[in-house]
Motif scaffolding. Sequence first.
Motif, PDB file in Angstrom:
ATOM      1  N   ARG A   1      -6.123  -3.951   2.768  1.00 47.57           N
ATOM      2  CA  ARG A   1      -7.170  -3.235   1.388  1.00 47.57           C
ATOM      3  C   ARG A   1      -7.799  -1.593   1.388  1.00 47.57           C
TER       4      ARG A   1
ATOM      5  N   ASN B   1      -7.847  -2.557  -3.431  1.00 42.60           N
ATOM      6  CA  ASN B   1      -6.111  -3.196  -4.468  1.00 42.60           C
ATOM      7  C   ASN B   1      -5.008  -3.141  -2.473  1.00 42.60           C
ATOM      8  N   TYR B   2      -3.612  -3.131  -2.700  1.00 39.12           N
ATOM      9  CA  TYR B   2      -3.145  -2.920  -1.593  1.00 39.12           C
ATOM     10  C   TYR B   2      -1.901  -3.038  -2.226  1.00 39.12           C
TER      11      TYR B   2
ATOM     12  N   LYS C   1      -1.639  -6.296  -4.900  1.00 42.28           N
ATOM     13  CA  LYS C   1      -3.251  -7.409  -4.467  1.00 42.28           C
ATOM     14  C   LYS C   1      -2.838  -8.891  -4.709  1.00 42.28           C
TER      15      LYS C   1
END
Length: 635
Positions: A452, A457-458, A467
């Motif tokens: 993260r 978000n990713y 995400k």
Amino acid sequence: MQAAARLSVCRRICLSAMSSGYQQANVVILPNHLANDFEAFCRLNPAPLPLLYRSQSGETSCLPLAKHADIRTDISQYCVYEDGRLVETVCSLQSFSRVGSELQGRGSWSDMVCFYLGCSFGFEGRLKEAGVPVRNVEQGTNVSMYRTSVPCAPAGAFSCPLVVTMRPVPADMLDAAVEVTHLNPLAHGAPVHIGDPALLGIHHLSRPDYGDGAELRPGDVSVFWACGVTGIEAILSSKPSLAFSHSPGCMFLTDIPDCSPPPAPPPPPDGARRPSTGPDGELTPLCFLISHNPLWYSLASKSAVTRIRQLEAIIGEDPGQRGISALFVQDELLRSCLALSHASSVAITTGFPTHYDHSPPDETDGPPGAIAMATMLLSLGKQVTMVTDRRAVDMNRSILDEAVRKGVLKAAIPLVTFEDSGPDSALRFLCHHGDPSKPRYDHLVAIERSGRAADGNYYNMRGVNIKHLVDPVDDLFTAAQEIPGITTTGIGDGGNELGMGKLKEKVEALMPNGSLIACDVSADYAVTAGVSNWGGYAVACGLHLLHTCSSHQRYLKKGLGHTTLQEQIQDWTANLPSVDKEEAVLSTLVSFGIRSGKTGHLAMEVDGLTFHPTHSDIITRLLEVTLGSTNHRPG
């Protein structure tokens, strides 16, 4: 030293602070019918009970240790036990040993056997010579001795908890204290625990079971050595009709100067090999901090440390030119392996869905390294659980089953998911009944797992938000930071992986798209590698090195129990990663449609690098470093 002079010194004072200049010994005196059992007990528990000399029945002298000794009078205070109870302390045993008399109806002195055991007071002078303060001597008190919750290895009639001494040592002098005492194995050798006393079941340092409390100064760390008072606990638990011992702190004084090497111990039974403890510098233990909460240090030999650092250098190579070397921090691999070595239950998570427009979206980096770690941990007797995303449960279950079928994974392991179902969901997942004093796992490992970013978000390396494909496993790592006894490791090759938050500033400054993609969630150890799988292979190899390291094994076992068997080493070696096994895992991933991370190719490659020759060469080199340690003396 003449008998009269020895007796005079012994009677004056019975504390280690006397600086006698001569080595000292613990003494246990038992009926003959218990002598063989007690000798076996000493052999099985050499750290607390290093056997210097066993007398003949009724013998009052001990020529190997002192020429003019009389064990009945040469200790300033003795303890007398009947049926496992301390009944009195006396300054002489002569009244128990008159020729032809019975010992209070319990037999004759001629039936008694004396055991002389190494004593930690014998290394206090050497600690001072090395510049390490000896606080109990400074404070004019007896050393602190504690009964622990650690059971000794039983033998015959004898079964009791380990007793330890505690000496405060400044943190910056731990290596010196370890080295000095390691060189004197017959005075209990190196420490058996460094750090939080609660890990030994000791809850009040100010209330020792024997001796006096010692005051810790700012910067001191509690260091624990095995203690010969364990022999007294053995008397109490075995309940002989009559037995004697020295009174704790009142030792038998030998003729051997402190500066002399300790006497050779009696030969081990049945031709067993005596472990190497000589002055070889490569076998000297080094001390490393592995946990702040609780405070905990571990030991490994210089030889094992050197080889793990070689593993770290190999996996730090960057044939894909991703710039990962900029994130390197020395000994993150070593400290992670040490912490994992002490763990009993490990949860591993992986999965980076970088290919968001494919099904499945996952890449070939991560699962092979996770499986390699899992099978080594299983081989070492640890519980292993795999944590995955809900979307990938069926696929990952099939991959694990296939790994077991092909002999890559030692045994089936649980596969679980984690969902954010409320503010306490991470705590409930990590701890039994959500109780932070009862963690379900003591180490979490993330390898090539989406991490993260600061905005929640990713991101993959291209800065695409993925995400929607990632479950919030990061919450487990965040929660673990507040739970004593859970340590975490993150393994990554780009800085956007779970755990790389420890290196966030470097990632933001030095990696492409770093300010956007950098993982914000930290791990205790951040292991960087040219390819994350290599980090997993190196952890497996590092664990093998530690478990074939005599110094680390002794520390793990507190100097108790049997030595490592050849059959165990063979099993550990069989469960190392290999070129064939890792090729089989990669083939399985490709068969499930899992693609290379950098190129998206559905091929035998990871991060755009083909398995042969790049990955196979790395695996071969890691094995060469690892297996070199088991073909000669142990490290």
